[in-house]
Design an enzyme around this catalytic site. Sequence first.
Site, PDB file in Angstrom:
ATOM      1  N   PRO A   1      36.336  61.475  65.363  1.00 19.71           N
ATOM      2  CG  PRO A   1      38.531  61.579  65.140  1.00 19.71           C
ATOM      3  CD  PRO A   1      37.623  60.991  65.977  1.00 19.71           C
TER       4      PRO A   1
ATOM      5  CD  GLU B   1      45.528  55.533  67.531  1.00 19.68           C
ATOM      6  OE1 GLU B   1      46.241  56.145  68.436  1.00 19.68           O
ATOM      7  OE2 GLU B   1      44.853  55.890  66.687  1.00 19.68           O
TER       8      GLU B   1
ATOM      9  NE  ARG C   1      24.098  78.699  74.055  1.00 21.13           N
ATOM     10  CZ  ARG C   1      23.382  79.227  73.033  1.00 21.13           C
ATOM     11  NH1 ARG C   1      23.216  78.347  71.880  1.00 21.13           N
ATOM     12  NH2 ARG C   1      23.211  80.453  73.153  1.00 21.13           N
TER      13      ARG C   1
ATOM     14  CG  ASP D   1      22.534  80.767  69.795  1.00 19.10           C
ATOM     15  OD1 ASP D   1      22.979  81.859  70.314  1.00 19.10           O
ATOM     16  OD2 ASP D   1      22.119  79.622  70.235  1.00 19.10           O
TER      17      ASP D   1
END
Length: 245
Positions: free
Chosen positions: A90, A117, A159, A174
């Site tokens: 994060p 963590e 991809r 895209d």
Amino acid sequence: MRIDVVTIFPGYLAPLDEALVGRARRAGLLDVRVHDLRRWASGVHKAVDDAPYGGGPGMLMTAPVWGAALDEVTASGDDDAVPRLLVPTPAGAPLTQRRAAGWASEPWLVLACGRYEGIDARVLDDARRRMPVEEVSLGDYVLAGGEVAALVVVEAVSRLVPGVLGNPASAELDSFAEGTAGLLEAPAYTRPERWRDLDVPEVLRGGNHAVVDRWRRDRSLERTAAVRPDLLDALVARHGAAAFD
Ligand SMILES: Nc1cc(-c2cccs2)n[nH]1
């Protein structure tokens, strides 16, 4: 391209045997290897975590285990090839199409999937001494581990590897791609022409490509303005009013 994934839950990466990535692996376009971190853990319990210095909730994954794992995995390349180490967290910089496109040109990626963590910070500090290391976030929310993020990164990157997508033009149109100038893609339609009481927009049923391109551009601008005005601001900052041409 070779991609190694290190995790304590190898089964979480089973989807990489399926669909686009699975086909690319069987076609020899991708060499994806999943490693169980516990291979490098010692003791009867194969412990991979310990309490954080300075206190705080939860446990951290230990440096000796990760160090041994990354030493072996990153030493197993051809000659003295060095991978780029990607660490989902994060606390990382956001995953973007541009970053994925850059990584798609790399010969070798290693993904380190943290749990608990997180991973002792010295693991990345030590790795940076031998290879490029990037921390990557999927967004401002917290997962239970890096495995789902690794699946996302592997798919977003794979991809874009030449030969993996049947029609490379798909990637150019895209959302966020250069081909759509960083805008969100326009709504798309296929047969039947009428479904329930909803018709395919007339302009798409004609054959005028210039008119279709303009219509799609306008719908992209509308959608981006409504859903992601931040992308529009960036586009205007880059191109000025020409962004709307
Ligand atoms: N964006 C993002 C990454 C993550 C995790 C990566 C590894 C453990 S949790 N949560 N959210």
